[in-house]
Design an enzyme around this catalytic site. Sequence first.
Site, PDB file in Angstrom:
ATOM      1  N   HIS A 178       0.835  -1.200   0.000  1.00 45.97           N
ATOM      2  CA  HIS A 178       0.000   0.000   0.000  1.00 45.97           C
ATOM      3  C   HIS A 178       0.873   1.255   0.000  1.00 45.97           C
ATOM      4  CE1 HIS A 178      -2.821  -3.038   1.531  1.00 45.97           C
ATOM      5  NE2 HIS A 178      -3.762  -2.267   1.048  1.00 45.97           N
ATOM      6  N   ASP A 219      -4.902  -6.189  -7.715  1.00 45.79           N
ATOM      7  CA  ASP A 219      -5.137  -5.461  -6.471  1.00 45.79           C
ATOM      8  C   ASP A 219      -5.267  -3.986  -6.851  1.00 45.79           C
ATOM      9  OD1 ASP A 219      -5.460  -4.911  -3.782  1.00 45.79           O
ATOM     10  OD2 ASP A 219      -3.738  -6.089  -3.132  1.00 45.79           O
TER      11      ASP A 219
END
Length: 343
Positions: free
Chosen positions: A176, A248
Site C-alpha cells: 500500500h 489489487d
Amino acid sequence: MGPVMLDVLGCELDAEEREILQHPLTGGLILFSRNYHDPAQLRELVRQIRAASRHRLVVAVDQEGGRVQRFREGFTRLPAMQAFSALNPSAEAETLAQQAGWLMASEMIAMDIDISFAPVLDIGYGSAAIGERSFHEDPAIALQMARCFIRGMREAGMKTTGKHFPGHGAVSADSHKETPRDTRSEAEIRRHDMPIFQQLIAERALDAIMPAHVIYTEVDPRPASGSSHWLKTVLRQELGFDGVIFSDDLSMEGAAIMGSYAERGQAALDAGCDMILVCNNREGAVSVLDNLPAMEADRVARLYHRGDFTRQQLIDSSRWKETSVALDRLQGRWLNHKAAAGR
C-alpha cells in the site's frame, strides 16, 4: 460487463458516481468503511448502486476479519485468521474457521454484497501488510484452515478469492505504501508459497485470485499483478486456473512502477487480469475509464452471490446467534493474547 472495479466516496451516491456506474467499462464496485454508517444505510446504498448501473455489477468488500474489516458496528467482529490455529486445537480451529467463513459471507450477502476478497493465502506473519491476516506460517496448516473457511463461504452462497498470488508473506514492506521486492528464487517461492494456491486450484476451491503488487526480482522485473509470466504462464497455463483474476488496487504504491493510471490498467489487463481495481483516486479511475478500449469481462459474472435471505432472517437464526457468540469469544481471547505478548 466491463473490466473496471471502482469505488464511491460516501454513504450515498452523487450525480457523478451515478454517471460513472453507467460507463460501459464499469463492471464492479468495492465498498470501504467510509461508505458505512449502519446496516440499513448500507443496504440502501447497495440498492442505489444496483439501480444506477446499466447491468448488474459485482459489489465487493474486504471483510476478512481482524484488522481488515470494513463494516464493524452492527456486524460480528471477526477474529484475525491467525487466531483460529494459534488459540485452539486443530479440530476446534477447523470448525471455527468454517463457521467464520459462513458468518462473514452470510452477513455480506444479506446486504446484497457479492464477494468479500477472501481468504488470504499468504504464508507466515513477517510481512507488515499481512501479519495476522495469514492463517499460519506452516503451509500445511494454512491450507487446511483455508479449506474450512472456504467451505463456510460457499455454504453461505459466496464465491472465493484467494490472495495474494504467488505469495506476499515473505516480504516486510507494505505494498500500500511502496513496491515490495521479494529476492527469493522462483524455486523457493514455488516450494513454500505456491502450493496452497496450487492445491486449492486443483480442488476447484478458488473462484477468483488476486495477485500481489510485489516484484519477485529473480523472476520478473514487473509486479506479479502486471506480469504475464505469473498470470498467464504460471497461473493459467501451468496451474490450470480458469477463474477470475483481479488486480489489487492500482492506486497502491506497489503498482506505481507500471506508469500512469491508464498505463497501469492496460498493463494489468495485458498481463492477464480480468478485472482491475482503481480505488481512492477518482481522477485515476476516470482516466482509466476514458483511456481503455471497449472490452468485456465475461468471467466476472460468475461471482454473483447465490444467497436469498434478509438480514433479519439471518440474525434470527440459531446458527448465526451461536456462531456470533463463538467468534466474539475468540476475538476477545485473541485480543488478550496479543496484549499479553505486547503486540
